[in-house]
Design a protein around this motif. Structure first.
Motif, PDB file in Angstrom:
ATOM      1  N   LYS A   1       0.801  -1.228   0.000  1.00  0.00           N
ATOM      2  CA  LYS A   1       0.000   0.000   0.000  1.00  0.00           C
ATOM      3  C   LYS A   1       0.831   1.273   0.000  1.00  0.00           C
ATOM      4  N   GLU A   2       1.774   1.372   0.923  1.00  0.00           N
ATOM      5  CA  GLU A   2       2.495   2.639   1.100  1.00  0.00           C
ATOM      6  C   GLU A   2       3.776   2.713   0.267  1.00  0.00           C
TER       7      GLU A   2
ATOM      8  N   VAL B   1       8.810   2.221  -8.337  1.00  0.00           N
ATOM      9  CA  VAL B   1       7.361   1.990  -8.328  1.00  0.00           C
ATOM     10  C   VAL B   1       6.706   2.798  -9.445  1.00  0.00           C
ATOM     11  N   GLN B   2       7.148   4.030  -9.624  1.00  0.00           N
ATOM     12  CA  GLN B   2       6.625   4.866 -10.703  1.00  0.00           C
ATOM     13  C   GLN B   2       6.933   4.238 -12.064  1.00  0.00           C
ATOM     14  N   GLU B   3       8.124   3.665 -12.166  1.00  0.00           N
ATOM     15  CA  GLU B   3       8.500   2.990 -13.413  1.00  0.00           C
ATOM     16  C   GLU B   3       7.599   1.771 -13.657  1.00  0.00           C
ATOM     17  N   LEU B   4       7.284   1.049 -12.579  1.00  0.00           N
ATOM     18  CA  LEU B   4       6.404  -0.113 -12.699  1.00  0.00           C
ATOM     19  C   LEU B   4       5.033   0.302 -13.224  1.00  0.00           C
ATOM     20  N   PHE B   5       4.461   1.353 -12.654  1.00  0.00           N
ATOM     21  CA  PHE B   5       3.141   1.807 -13.101  1.00  0.00           C
ATOM     22  C   PHE B   5       3.192   2.345 -14.539  1.00  0.00           C
ATOM     23  N   ALA B   6       4.323   2.929 -14.915  1.00  0.00           N
ATOM     24  CA  ALA B   6       4.485   3.396 -16.290  1.00  0.00           C
ATOM     25  C   ALA B   6       4.483   2.219 -17.270  1.00  0.00           C
ATOM     26  N   VAL B   7       5.135   1.131 -16.876  1.00  0.00           N
ATOM     27  CA  VAL B   7       5.173  -0.068 -17.715  1.00  0.00           C
ATOM     28  C   VAL B   7       3.786  -0.711 -17.794  1.00  0.00           C
ATOM     29  N   LEU B   8       3.029  -0.629 -16.695  1.00  0.00           N
ATOM     30  CA  LEU B   8       1.688  -1.227 -16.657  1.00  0.00           C
ATOM     31  C   LEU B   8       0.670  -0.443 -17.480  1.00  0.00           C
ATOM     32  N   LYS B   9       0.937   0.814 -17.720  1.00  0.00           N
ATOM     33  CA  LYS B   9      -0.025   1.674 -18.401  1.00  0.00           C
ATOM     34  C   LYS B   9      -0.370   1.115 -19.791  1.00  0.00           C
ATOM     35  N   GLY B  10      -1.661   0.970 -20.026  1.00  0.00           N
ATOM     36  CA  GLY B  10      -2.114   0.476 -21.323  1.00  0.00           C
ATOM     37  C   GLY B  10      -2.126  -1.036 -21.447  1.00  0.00           C
ATOM     38  N   ARG B  11      -1.648  -1.732 -20.408  1.00  0.00           N
ATOM     39  CA  ARG B  11      -1.635  -3.194 -20.441  1.00  0.00           C
ATOM     40  C   ARG B  11      -2.806  -3.747 -19.636  1.00  0.00           C
TER      41      ARG B  11
ATOM     42  N   VAL C   1      -2.131  -3.565  -1.557  1.00  0.00           N
ATOM     43  CA  VAL C   1      -2.561  -4.409  -0.444  1.00  0.00           C
ATOM     44  C   VAL C   1      -1.653  -4.173   0.761  1.00  0.00           C
ATOM     45  N   PRO C   2      -2.121  -4.522   1.980  1.00  0.00           N
ATOM     46  CA  PRO C   2      -1.250  -4.429   3.167  1.00  0.00           C
ATOM     47  C   PRO C   2      -0.055  -5.362   3.011  1.00  0.00           C
ATOM     48  N   VAL C   3       1.075  -4.956   3.564  1.00  0.00           N
ATOM     49  CA  VAL C   3       2.292  -5.760   3.430  1.00  0.00           C
ATOM     50  C   VAL C   3       2.132  -7.133   4.080  1.00  0.00           C
ATOM     51  N   GLU C   4       1.238  -7.225   5.073  1.00  0.00           N
ATOM     52  CA  GLU C   4       1.009  -8.514   5.740  1.00  0.00           C
ATOM     53  C   GLU C   4       0.501  -9.568   4.762  1.00  0.00           C
ATOM     54  N   LYS C   5      -0.302  -9.141   3.804  1.00  0.00           N
ATOM     55  CA  LYS C   5      -0.826 -10.085   2.819  1.00  0.00           C
ATOM     56  C   LYS C   5       0.299 -10.649   1.959  1.00  0.00           C
TER      57      LYS C   5
ATOM     58  N   ARG D   1       2.476 -13.096   3.954  1.00  0.00           N
ATOM     59  CA  ARG D   1       1.884 -14.418   4.139  1.00  0.00           C
ATOM     60  C   ARG D   1       2.169 -15.332   2.947  1.00  0.00           C
ATOM     61  N   MET D   2       2.442 -14.724   1.803  1.00  0.00           N
ATOM     62  CA  MET D   2       2.688 -15.504   0.585  1.00  0.00           C
ATOM     63  C   MET D   2       4.148 -15.898   0.434  1.00  0.00           C
ATOM     64  N   THR D   3       5.047 -15.063   0.918  1.00  0.00           N
ATOM     65  CA  THR D   3       6.464 -15.381   0.812  1.00  0.00           C
ATOM     66  C   THR D   3       7.262 -14.604   1.853  1.00  0.00           C
ATOM     67  N   ARG D   4       8.365 -15.191   2.279  1.00  0.00           N
ATOM     68  CA  ARG D   4       9.283 -14.518   3.195  1.00  0.00           C
ATOM     69  C   ARG D   4      10.524 -14.032   2.440  1.00  0.00           C
ATOM     70  N   LYS D   5      10.523 -14.228   1.155  1.00  0.00           N
ATOM     71  CA  LYS D   5      11.673 -13.788   0.362  1.00  0.00           C
ATOM     72  C   LYS D   5      11.697 -12.266   0.260  1.00  0.00           C
ATOM     73  N   ASN D   6      12.781 -11.722  -0.267  1.00  0.00           N
ATOM     74  CA  ASN D   6      12.922 -10.271  -0.383  1.00  0.00           C
ATOM     75  C   ASN D   6      12.071  -9.751  -1.537  1.00  0.00           C
ATOM     76  N   HIS D   7      10.794  -9.543  -1.239  1.00  0.00           N
ATOM     77  CA  HIS D   7       9.845  -9.173  -2.299  1.00  0.00           C
ATOM     78  C   HIS D   7       9.827  -7.681  -2.604  1.00  0.00           C
ATOM     79  N   GLN D   8      10.414  -6.865  -1.757  1.00  0.00           N
ATOM     80  CA  GLN D   8      10.460  -5.402  -1.940  1.00  0.00           C
ATOM     81  C   GLN D   8       9.068  -4.779  -2.058  1.00  0.00           C
ATOM     82  N   GLY D   9       8.081  -5.486  -1.542  1.00  0.00           N
ATOM     83  CA  GLY D   9       6.724  -4.941  -1.571  1.00  0.00           C
ATOM     84  C   GLY D   9       5.964  -5.213  -2.847  1.00  0.00           C
ATOM     85  N   VAL D  10       6.495  -6.072  -3.721  1.00  0.00           N
ATOM     86  CA  VAL D  10       5.817  -6.354  -5.001  1.00  0.00           C
ATOM     87  C   VAL D  10       5.909  -7.852  -5.326  1.00  0.00           C
TER      88      VAL D  10
END
Length: 241
Positions: free
Chosen positions: A25-26, A32-42, A49-53, A56-65
């Motif tokens: 979420k935060e 992150v801006q680059e990610l949303f730029a790549v997503l645009k039009g796709r 989502v909250p980081v807790e979610k 719960r899916m992985t303990r790896k270094n997900h960097q929030g994504v």
């Protein structure tokens, strides 16, 4: 799953079939801006989502994504329909308007494959997607039938209608029995969400509304069962020609 902002960006740019992306979420910053730029039009769903979610899916270094890769490659409806006509086929399409239960989706897909349906249409948002559970529930049928994930069910149905398909809504909001409709020409059957049924704007686009007889005290059938009945009425009518 793919973890980390840069890894997700590279996967998208490499043409990987991404089902959805979860973003903390935060989370802010240039990447992150680059990610949303790549997503645009796709046609990729991205959710904050909250980081807790995510944790719960992985303990790896997900960097929030986290990105989930689709189990299949989605097809384009505007490619499927002309190809069917060119092959001399009579198109038979199933449209799922907001179905969210993966078991219903899998069961419907399995019946679609057995009944000779040419493609299944689902919306990109507020809907099931083709994940491992769906493939398993479908007994592998989702690996054999084209699935078109469209931005808008309304636009998809409108395109089908303009392409010469007769649009039939399966709904209890009708007095016309499903057996009284002619399915021998190009047809798309629309099935609605488990709770709300077919959305009002999509229902208005439909050429016919078909209902199934209910003799008991329960007001509706499970959507996968209703879809099966509708599909095999199409098969029955077409096999008599």
């Amino acid at each position: 799953m793919i973890f980390g902002i840069r890894a997700v960006i590279e996967a998208i740019e490499a043409g990987k079939e991404i089902d959805r992306i979860l973003i903390k979420k935060e989370l802010q910053g240039e990447l992150v801006q680059e990610l949303f730029a790549v997503l645009k039009g796709r046609n990729i769903v991205a959710q904050r989502v909250p980081v807790e979610k995510i944790n719960r899916m992985t303990r790896k270094n997900h960097q929030g994504v986290i990105a989930f890769i689709s189990a299949v490659s989605y097809q384009r409806l505007e490619d499927i329909v002309p190809a069917l006509y060119e092959e001399g086929k009579t198109p038979f399409i199933i449209v799922l308007d907001g179905i969210t239960d993966v078991r219903n989706f899998g069961a419907i897909a399995r019946t679609c494959e057995c009944a000779g349906v040419d493609a299944v249409v689902i919306p990109a948002r507020n809907s099931v997607s083709v994940n491992a559970d769906a493939v398993k529930t479908s007994a592998g049928a989702l690996l054999h039938i084209p699935v078109c994930r469209e931005r808008s069910v309304y636009d998809a149905v409108k395109f089908l209608k303009e392409s010469g398909l007769h649009i039939v809504a399966a709904t209890e909001k009708s007095s016309e029995m499903y057996t009284g409709i002619d399915y021998r020409n190009p047809v798309a059957v629309v099935m609605g969400a488990e709770d709300a049924g077919i959305s009002t704007d999509v229902l208005k686009l439909c050429d016919d509304r078909a209902c199934l007889p209910l003799k008991g005290s329960i007001g509706s059938l499970n959507v996968s069962v209703a879809a099966g009945v509708m599909m095999y009425e199409v098969v029955r009518q077409r096999s008599q020609e």
